[in-house]
Design an enzyme around this catalytic site. Structure first.
Site, PDB file in Angstrom:
ATOM      1  N   ASP A   1      91.280  62.670  58.105  1.00 28.09           N
ATOM      2  CA  ASP A   1      92.059  63.880  58.369  1.00 28.09           C
ATOM      3  C   ASP A   1      92.155  64.722  57.093  1.00 28.09           C
ATOM      4  OD1 ASP A   1      93.946  65.612  59.836  1.00 28.09           O
ATOM      5  OD2 ASP A   1      95.467  64.689  58.547  1.00 28.09           O
TER       6      ASP A   1
ATOM      7  N   GLU B   1      88.111  61.389  63.094  1.00 29.02           N
ATOM      8  CA  GLU B   1      88.669  61.384  61.743  1.00 29.02           C
ATOM      9  C   GLU B   1      88.312  60.090  61.014  1.00 29.02           C
ATOM     10  OE1 GLU B   1      92.597  64.208  62.582  1.00 29.02           O
ATOM     11  OE2 GLU B   1      92.784  62.017  62.670  1.00 29.02           O
TER      12      GLU B   1
END
Length: 156
Positions: free
Chosen positions: A57, A128
């Protein structure tokens, strides 16, 4: 997307899809392993994707902001707005769906039965984790290259 979504495809195929070959295949395996699977299989806690998803992320945000700035944006508000348009759960989930990522992930039995990848942010988190693994394996340039090839950034 398959009904099973239980890691039935060879993880090496995802490398072809993202255009990146891992030096440390254990990172790829970890990026494709859900916490529920590790608990059910009795695997050590460091073998699931959660930490990689958190890292991924952050890496995605850095790569996107860097690309937006390189594209000529200088105003903080404009940079933030462009980043928000490029990086959101819907967009990341769509990229994961384009990769058929659910077919490569090792899901827990309950997750597979409920087909958790069909709603919410689950697939975005899987993407992610994959980006986090690429970053650990090959650095920022490798992660930026994957994100560019997936179409998340125009440059980078």
């Amino acid at each position: 997307m398959s009904d099973a979504g239980a890691g039935r495809k060879n993880p090496g195929l995802i490398e072809e899809r993202i255009g990146y070959t891992f030096n440390d295949r254990a990172l790829l395996t970890r990026a494709l392993t859900r916490l529920a699977y590790t608990l059910e299989a009795g695997l050590p806690p460091e073998t699931h994707m959660d930490a990689l998803a958190t890292l991924g992320d952050a890496v995605i945000n850095v790569v996107v902001v860097e690309a937006v700035v390189a594209g000529g944006a200088h105003d903080k508000g404009a940079i933030t707005n462009r980043k928000m348009n490029l990086v959101n759960m819907t967009r990341l989930r769509g990229l994961a769906e384009d990769l058929d990522l659910a077919d490569y992930v090792r899901w827990g039995k309950g997750e597979a039965a409920q087909r958790v990848w069909t709603s919410g942010r689950v697939l975005a988190e899987c993407l992610e984790a994959l980006v986090g693994a690429v970053y650990l394996d090959g650095g920022m340039a490798a992660a930026a290259g994957v994100l560019r090839r997936l179409g998340l950034t125009e440059k980078g």
